[in-house]
Motif scaffolding. Structure first.
Motif, short mmCIF file in Angstrom:
data_model
loop_
_atom_site.label_atom_id
_atom_site.label_comp_id
_atom_site.label_asym_id
_atom_site.label_seq_id
_atom_site.Cartn_x
_atom_site.Cartn_y
_atom_site.Cartn_z
N ILE A 79 37.60 41.25 -73.30
CA ILE A 79 36.72 41.44 -72.15
C ILE A 79 35.29 41.15 -72.59
CG2 ILE A 79 35.87 43.13 -70.50
CD1 ILE A 79 38.57 44.57 -70.81
N LEU A 80 34.54 40.53 -71.72
CA LEU A 80 33.11 40.32 -71.97
C LEU A 80 32.33 41.30 -71.12
CD1 LEU A 80 32.90 36.43 -72.05
CD2 LEU A 80 32.87 38.00 -73.99
N TYR A 81 31.42 42.01 -71.74
CA TYR A 81 30.61 43.01 -71.04
C TYR A 81 29.17 42.55 -70.94
CZ TYR A 81 34.48 46.28 -71.49
OH TYR A 81 35.69 46.90 -71.39
N SER A 82 28.51 42.95 -69.85
CA SER A 82 27.09 42.63 -69.69
C SER A 82 26.22 43.55 -70.53
CB SER A 82 26.69 42.73 -68.21
OG SER A 82 26.87 44.05 -67.73
N GLU A 83 26.70 44.74 -70.83
CA GLU A 83 25.95 45.69 -71.67
C GLU A 83 26.34 45.48 -73.13
OE1 GLU A 83 23.60 47.87 -71.03
OE2 GLU A 83 23.60 47.58 -68.86
N PRO A 84 25.37 45.14 -73.99
CA PRO A 84 25.68 44.90 -75.40
C PRO A 84 26.34 46.08 -76.11
CG PRO A 84 23.47 44.14 -74.87
CD PRO A 84 23.96 44.87 -73.67
N GLU B 83 17.91 52.88 -80.73
CA GLU B 83 16.85 52.25 -79.94
C GLU B 83 16.65 52.94 -78.59
OE1 GLU B 83 17.81 48.13 -79.47
OE2 GLU B 83 17.71 47.73 -81.63
N ASP B 84 17.77 53.26 -77.93
CA ASP B 84 17.70 53.86 -76.60
C ASP B 84 18.87 54.83 -76.41
OD1 ASP B 84 17.29 54.56 -73.98
OD2 ASP B 84 17.64 52.54 -73.17
N PRO B 85 18.63 56.15 -76.60
CA PRO B 85 19.70 57.14 -76.44
C PRO B 85 20.29 57.17 -75.03
CG PRO B 85 17.80 58.11 -77.54
CD PRO B 85 17.38 56.76 -77.07
N ASN B 86 19.58 56.65 -74.04
CA ASN B 86 20.09 56.64 -72.67
C ASN B 86 21.24 55.66 -72.49
OD1 ASN B 86 18.24 58.56 -71.79
ND2 ASN B 86 16.67 57.00 -71.47
N LYS B 87 21.50 54.82 -73.46
CA LYS B 87 22.61 53.85 -73.38
C LYS B 87 23.96 54.51 -73.63
CE LYS B 87 20.28 49.87 -73.12
NZ LYS B 87 20.44 48.92 -72.06
N LEU B 88 23.95 55.79 -74.03
CA LEU B 88 25.19 56.49 -74.36
C LEU B 88 26.20 56.47 -73.21
CD1 LEU B 88 26.71 58.27 -76.42
CD2 LEU B 88 25.62 60.25 -75.36
N ASN B 89 25.74 56.69 -72.00
CA ASN B 89 26.63 56.75 -70.84
C ASN B 89 26.37 55.61 -69.85
OD1 ASN B 89 28.13 59.15 -71.51
ND2 ASN B 89 26.24 60.28 -71.13
N VAL B 90 25.81 54.51 -70.34
CA VAL B 90 25.50 53.39 -69.47
C VAL B 90 26.79 52.79 -68.94
CG1 VAL B 90 25.44 51.64 -71.29
CG2 VAL B 90 24.06 51.33 -69.24
N LYS B 91 26.75 52.35 -67.67
CA LYS B 91 27.92 51.71 -67.07
C LYS B 91 27.68 50.21 -67.02
CE LYS B 91 29.94 55.32 -64.28
NZ LYS B 91 30.67 55.53 -63.03
N ASP B 92 28.70 49.46 -67.44
CA ASP B 92 28.62 48.01 -67.40
C ASP B 92 28.57 47.55 -65.94
OD1 ASP B 92 28.91 45.46 -69.02
OD2 ASP B 92 30.52 45.24 -67.53
N GLY C 40 32.51 46.03 -64.44
CA GLY C 40 33.62 46.93 -64.12
C GLY C 40 33.27 48.39 -64.17
N GLY C 41 32.04 48.70 -64.54
CA GLY C 41 31.61 50.09 -64.61
C GLY C 41 32.08 50.83 -65.84
N ASP C 42 32.58 50.11 -66.84
CA ASP C 42 33.03 50.77 -68.07
C ASP C 42 31.84 51.31 -68.84
OD1 ASP C 42 35.58 50.05 -67.41
OD2 ASP C 42 35.84 48.59 -69.02
N THR C 43 32.02 52.48 -69.44
CA THR C 43 31.02 53.06 -70.33
C THR C 43 31.39 52.65 -71.76
OG1 THR C 43 32.28 55.09 -70.69
CG2 THR C 43 30.77 55.05 -68.79
N THR D 30 33.78 57.68 -64.64
CA THR D 30 34.83 56.74 -64.26
C THR D 30 34.24 55.35 -64.07
OG1 THR D 30 34.54 57.26 -61.91
CG2 THR D 30 36.21 58.52 -63.11
N ASN D 31 35.12 54.36 -64.16
CA ASN D 31 34.69 52.98 -63.92
C ASN D 31 34.99 52.63 -62.46
OD1 ASN D 31 37.46 52.51 -63.88
ND2 ASN D 31 37.48 51.37 -65.80
N SER D 32 34.89 51.36 -62.11
CA SER D 32 35.11 50.93 -60.72
C SER D 32 36.55 51.13 -60.26
CB SER D 32 34.70 49.47 -60.55
OG SER D 32 35.48 48.64 -61.39
N LYS D 33 37.48 51.29 -61.20
CA LYS D 33 38.88 51.55 -60.84
C LYS D 33 39.18 53.05 -60.82
CE LYS D 33 40.67 47.24 -62.68
NZ LYS D 33 41.61 46.61 -63.63
#
Length: 150
Positions: A3-8, A27-36, A39-42, A69-72
């Motif tokens: 899978i290719l994700y938009s979030e590195p 660099e950014d602790p807020n990325k811990l729970n970021v959703k792609d 598909g909304g994957d963390t 949860t993700n988009s599913k």
């Protein structure tokens, strides 16, 4: 592939790149729970999709939210429990199964041979109460032979 994700950070978690995940969170602790965005994957869901325990453990130690949860509408647990065998896993199973089966057949053959020998000795009147030099005796029941200390 994969899978290719938009979030590195999601991509790093999916590829099991722990050092990269650590750098992104430094660099950014807020990325811990970021959703792609696709598909909304963390990051935790990404790690669990591939069964990457080290990355998942690290994210959990940083207190990643396990209930996102993700988009599913799936959580990380959904992906952890539906983890499947890879092609390589199946290939190894197919290659090794005959070897294990042959080993099992040999083991059972030797066990049966040994059982026949024990029956022959018992029928011939061997002293079943004999004790060896470390006080080990042979206990014979209907279906098994065991050694025991007395």
């Amino acid at each position: 592939m994969g899978i290719l994700y938009s979030e590195p950070i999601c991509q790093a978690a999916y590829r099991n790149e722990l050092e990269e995940v650590e750098l992104f969170l430094a660099e950014d602790p807020n990325k811990l729970n970021v959703k792609d965005s696709f598909g909304g994957d963390t990051p935790l869901i990404c790690a669990c999709r591939k069964g990457h325990i080290k990355v998942a453990s690290y994210l959990l130690s940083r207190e990643a939210n396990v209930n996102l949860t993700n988009s599913k509408e799936r959580t990380c647990l959904h992906y952890a429990v539906r983890r499947k065998f890879s092609f390589l896993d199946y290939l190894l199973i197919i290659i090794l199964m005959p070897v294990l089966l042959v080993g099992y057949i040999i083991m059972m053959s030797r066990t049966r041979q040994n059982e026949r020998l024990i029956r022959l000795l018992v029928q011939s009147g061997v002293n079943v109460d004999a004790v060896d030099y470390v006080c080990l005796s042979v206990l014979i029941s209907n279906h098994s032979v065991k050694c025991q200390y007395i």
